[in-house]
Enzyme design. Structure first.
Site, mmCIF file in Angstrom:
data_model
loop_
_atom_site.group_PDB
_atom_site.id
_atom_site.type_symbol
_atom_site.label_atom_id
_atom_site.label_comp_id
_atom_site.label_asym_id
_atom_site.label_seq_id
_atom_site.Cartn_x
_atom_site.Cartn_y
_atom_site.Cartn_z
ATOM 1 N N GLU A 188 0.817 -1.435 0.277
ATOM 2 C CA GLU A 188 0.279 -0.209 0.164
ATOM 3 C C GLU A 188 0.783 1.146 -0.455
ATOM 4 O O GLU A 188 2.126 1.596 0.106
ATOM 5 C CB GLU A 188 -1.054 -0.223 1.216
ATOM 6 C CG GLU A 188 -0.286 0.008 2.285
ATOM 7 C CD GLU A 188 -0.524 0.106 3.673
ATOM 8 O OE1 GLU A 188 -1.956 -0.683 2.940
ATOM 9 O OE2 GLU A 188 -0.786 0.546 5.103
ATOM 10 N N HIS B 170 0.280 6.139 1.047
ATOM 11 C CA HIS B 170 -0.203 6.806 1.472
ATOM 12 C C HIS B 170 -0.095 8.520 1.607
ATOM 13 O O HIS B 170 1.084 7.853 1.249
ATOM 14 C CB HIS B 170 -1.382 6.191 3.134
ATOM 15 C CG HIS B 170 -0.007 5.316 3.774
ATOM 16 N ND1 HIS B 170 1.096 5.957 4.124
ATOM 17 C CD2 HIS B 170 -0.438 4.006 4.211
ATOM 18 C CE1 HIS B 170 1.698 4.538 4.798
ATOM 19 N NE2 HIS B 170 0.710 3.911 4.676
ATOM 20 N N HIS C 23 4.971 0.495 0.176
ATOM 21 C CA HIS C 23 5.476 -0.478 1.299
ATOM 22 C C HIS C 23 4.849 -1.904 1.543
ATOM 23 O O HIS C 23 3.541 -1.533 1.686
ATOM 24 C CB HIS C 23 6.061 0.586 2.220
ATOM 25 C CG HIS C 23 4.849 1.017 2.347
ATOM 26 N ND1 HIS C 23 3.896 1.450 2.143
ATOM 27 C CD2 HIS C 23 3.686 0.772 4.067
ATOM 28 C CE1 HIS C 23 2.716 2.351 2.960
ATOM 29 N NE2 HIS C 23 2.694 1.432 3.698
ATOM 30 N N CYS D 46 5.596 0.599 15.126
ATOM 31 C CA CYS D 46 5.080 1.347 13.376
ATOM 32 C C CYS D 46 4.486 2.156 14.219
ATOM 33 O O CYS D 46 3.221 2.310 14.483
ATOM 34 C CB CYS D 46 4.385 0.566 12.543
ATOM 35 S SG CYS D 46 3.789 2.091 11.487
#
Ligand code: MN
Length: 160
Positions: free
Chosen positions: A69, A71, A109, A123
């Site tokens: 994905e 973003h 990623h 994360c």
């Protein structure tokens, strides 16, 4: 509502073994039909209306992988368990315990537990963040044009 928030604001959550923490739910990502990811669990360690960030712990079981994905928000990642590989942009990297990985905005990623052990990582993200974008067929074709990336995406990364 505010009272609930404060009641839940525990100042100390003990580690309870095997990368779990007291009072923190361990949420399996439900495997979906599109097989976007495989055997990933998520624990939200820190999330509070007063924080502009969140800290999560993800764990990918051996052979599993996170969603490919991108973003607008960033990720700051610390490998906390095991080792594996990640794709960030056009780079496939082997990641080891305690390595740091920065995922810049709008950068493809994915994390893969390629080396026969779980891959667990902290994360850090913005609390308010945009929804992840998934690659189109065209995006995937562009990524796969790089042989190393294609090998990674096919889960055929060498163990060396
Ligand atoms: Mn992401």
């Amino acid at each position: 509502m505010a009272e609930t928030t404060i009641r839940d604001r525990s100042i100390h959550r003990e580690a309870v073994g095997d990368y779990r923490w007291e009072g923190v739910d361990c949420l399996p990502y439900k495997d979906d039909d599109r097989a976007l990811f495989k055997t990933v669990t998520r624990q939200v360690l820190f999330s509070d209306p007063e924080l502009s960030g969140e800290l999560r712990y993800f764990e990918v079981a051996p052979g599993g992988f996170s969603t490919l994905e991108r973003h607008h928000h960033m990720h700051a990642v610390l490998i906390l368990r095991g080792r594996g590989h990640c794709l960030v942009g056009s780079e496939v990297r082997r990641v080891e315990l305690h390595d740091l990985v920065t995922v810049p905005p709008l950068t493809w990623h994915q994390f893969r537990a390629t080396l026969g052990e779980p891959l667990g990582f902290l994360c850090m993200v913005n609390a308010g963040r945009d929804k992840p974008q998934l690659p189109s067929a065209e995006d995937l074709a562009k990524l796969r044009a790089d042989r190393e990336i294609a090998t990674f995406l096919d889960n055929r990364v060498a163990a060396s």
